[in-house]
Design a protein around this motif. Structure first.
Motif, short mmCIF file in Angstrom:
data_model
loop_
_atom_site.label_atom_id
_atom_site.label_comp_id
_atom_site.label_asym_id
_atom_site.label_seq_id
_atom_site.Cartn_x
_atom_site.Cartn_y
_atom_site.Cartn_z
N ASP A 122 0.86 -1.19 0.00
CA ASP A 122 0.00 0.00 0.00
C ASP A 122 0.90 1.23 0.00
O ASP A 122 1.87 1.30 0.76
CB ASP A 122 -0.92 0.00 1.22
CG ASP A 122 -1.98 1.09 1.14
OD1 ASP A 122 -2.12 1.69 0.05
OD2 ASP A 122 -2.66 1.34 2.15
N HIS A 155 -2.17 6.41 -1.58
CA HIS A 155 -2.45 7.30 -2.72
C HIS A 155 -1.17 7.76 -3.40
O HIS A 155 -1.14 8.83 -4.02
CB HIS A 155 -3.26 8.53 -2.29
CG HIS A 155 -4.57 8.18 -1.65
ND1 HIS A 155 -5.53 7.42 -2.29
CD2 HIS A 155 -5.08 8.46 -0.41
CE1 HIS A 155 -6.57 7.28 -1.49
NE2 HIS A 155 -6.32 7.88 -0.35
N ARG A 187 -5.60 -5.48 -4.15
CA ARG A 187 -6.80 -4.81 -3.63
C ARG A 187 -6.54 -3.32 -3.41
O ARG A 187 -7.39 -2.48 -3.74
CB ARG A 187 -7.23 -5.48 -2.33
CG ARG A 187 -8.53 -4.88 -1.76
CD ARG A 187 -8.99 -5.61 -0.52
NE ARG A 187 -8.04 -5.48 0.57
CZ ARG A 187 -7.27 -6.45 1.02
NH1 ARG A 187 -7.32 -7.65 0.48
NH2 ARG A 187 -6.43 -6.25 2.02
N ASN A 188 -5.37 -2.99 -2.87
CA ASN A 188 -5.05 -1.57 -2.65
C ASN A 188 -4.93 -0.82 -3.98
O ASN A 188 -5.34 0.34 -4.09
CB ASN A 188 -3.75 -1.45 -1.85
CG ASN A 188 -3.91 -1.92 -0.43
OD1 ASN A 188 -4.97 -1.78 0.16
ND2 ASN A 188 -2.87 -2.48 0.14
N GLU A 208 -8.45 -0.25 -5.22
CA GLU A 208 -9.10 0.82 -4.47
C GLU A 208 -8.54 2.18 -4.85
O GLU A 208 -9.29 3.17 -4.93
CB GLU A 208 -8.94 0.57 -2.97
CG GLU A 208 -9.72 -0.64 -2.46
CD GLU A 208 -9.47 -0.91 -1.00
OE1 GLU A 208 -8.60 -0.22 -0.42
OE2 GLU A 208 -10.14 -1.80 -0.43
N GLU A 209 -7.22 2.24 -5.09
CA GLU A 209 -6.61 3.50 -5.50
C GLU A 209 -7.12 3.93 -6.87
O GLU A 209 -7.44 5.12 -7.10
CB GLU A 209 -5.09 3.36 -5.52
CG GLU A 209 -4.35 4.59 -6.00
CD GLU A 209 -4.50 5.77 -5.06
OE1 GLU A 209 -4.25 6.90 -5.51
OE2 GLU A 209 -4.90 5.57 -3.89
N TYR A 257 -9.98 3.08 -8.15
CA TYR A 257 -11.39 3.46 -7.95
C TYR A 257 -11.49 4.89 -7.43
O TYR A 257 -12.34 5.68 -7.88
CB TYR A 257 -12.03 2.48 -6.98
CG TYR A 257 -13.46 2.76 -6.63
CD1 TYR A 257 -14.49 2.50 -7.54
CD2 TYR A 257 -13.79 3.29 -5.39
CE1 TYR A 257 -15.80 2.77 -7.21
CE2 TYR A 257 -15.10 3.56 -5.06
CZ TYR A 257 -16.11 3.29 -5.97
OH TYR A 257 -17.41 3.57 -5.65
N PHE A 258 -10.60 5.23 -6.51
CA PHE A 258 -10.59 6.59 -5.96
C PHE A 258 -10.24 7.61 -7.05
O PHE A 258 -10.89 8.67 -7.17
CB PHE A 258 -9.57 6.68 -4.82
CG PHE A 258 -9.35 8.06 -4.29
CD1 PHE A 258 -10.25 8.65 -3.43
CD2 PHE A 258 -8.22 8.78 -4.66
CE1 PHE A 258 -10.04 9.93 -2.94
CE2 PHE A 258 -8.00 10.05 -4.19
CZ PHE A 258 -8.92 10.63 -3.33
N ASN A 316 -13.17 8.08 -9.47
CA ASN A 316 -14.25 8.87 -8.88
C ASN A 316 -13.90 10.36 -8.85
O ASN A 316 -14.75 11.22 -9.16
CB ASN A 316 -14.54 8.37 -7.46
CG ASN A 316 -15.32 7.08 -7.46
OD1 ASN A 316 -15.96 6.72 -8.44
ND2 ASN A 316 -15.25 6.34 -6.36
#
Length: 236
Positions: A62, A65, A187-188, A191-192, A194-195, A198
């Motif tokens: 991770d 960001h 997964r991280n 998610e990054e 996805y962020f 968005n």
């Protein structure tokens, strides 16, 4: 009945003793997940003896960001650098220890100003051939053995079998740990992404709304002869 209980007790004691002997006392195995803050460095110290081998594998799972990278250094406590990585996401190092001493394992995140890094690493320090077994394979050796020698040979076979099972279980657990670290990293990353999608979509929506309002204003201005926009457009 009493003899049967004694035999059962002796069997369990023997199994416990062999299991204890199957674990190499000098071997070290450590798995940790650490968080290295931005601009910081985390170091670990371990002792190793001559003839042992240091195996270390790390992976950034991770980046907060940010990029999934970290700087790594394996060095002696005297300051001599053995291995050094700069801004890598993962790597594997293997080092045969030439003499007894203390070694330093450092994860450096100095180059990052804002993002902390989550790092999973596995450290193994053991002697080469420490887990090898010596099973009895020559059938001719069984001839002429006394009951005591035959018993000792069977105990050795049991010990070797337990060692093999333990080694296979250790390898399976190490593989599962690495798969879990890969899964956490993926997964991280998801998610990054996805962020980021968005956030980018939000800005695109704002731009579309602003452009729509501006278009409505410009169209209305074309039919309003008293507006400044109409006068400006007619001059152009």
């Amino acid at each position: 009945m009493e003899n049967q209980r004694r035999i059962t007790t002796a069997f369990f004691v023997l199994v416990a003793l062999i299991t204890h002997l199957a674990l190499p006392a000098s071997a070290l195995q450590k798995e940790l997940t650490i968080n290295v803050e931005a601009g910081q460095q985390d170091c670990f110290f371990e002792q190793a003896k001559a003839g042992q081998t240091i195996d270390i594998e790390y992976q950034v799972i991770d980046g907060g960001h940010g990029d999934l990278d970290i700087s790594f250094e394996l060095a002696e406590v005297t300051g001599r650098t053995i291995f050094a990585d700069y801004k890598k996401s993962d790597n594997i190092h293997r080092y045969p220890v030439p003499y007894d001493g203390e070694f330093k394992f450092c994860f450096n995140n100095d180059f990052s100003r804002h993002n902390s890094k989550t790092v999973f690493f596995e450290l193994i320090i053991e002697r080469e051939g420490e887990q090898e077994d010596t099973a009895w394979s020559d059938v001719d050796l069984l001839e002429g053995l006394t009951p005591e020698e035959f018993y000792e040979m069977k105990v050795q076979d049991m010990e070797d079998a337990i060692k093999r099972v333990r080694n296979n279980l250790t390898k399976a657990r190490q593989l599962q740990d690495m798969l879990r670290s890969h899964e956490a990293r993926d997964r991280n990353i998801a998610e990054e992404n996805y962020f980021k999608v968005n956030v980018w979509s939000f800005f695109q929506i704002l731009v579309m709304i602003a452009v729509g309002v501006l278009q409505v204003f410009m169209v209305k201005s074309l039919f309003d002869t008293d507006s400044r926009a109409y006068k400006l457009l007619t001059k152009l």
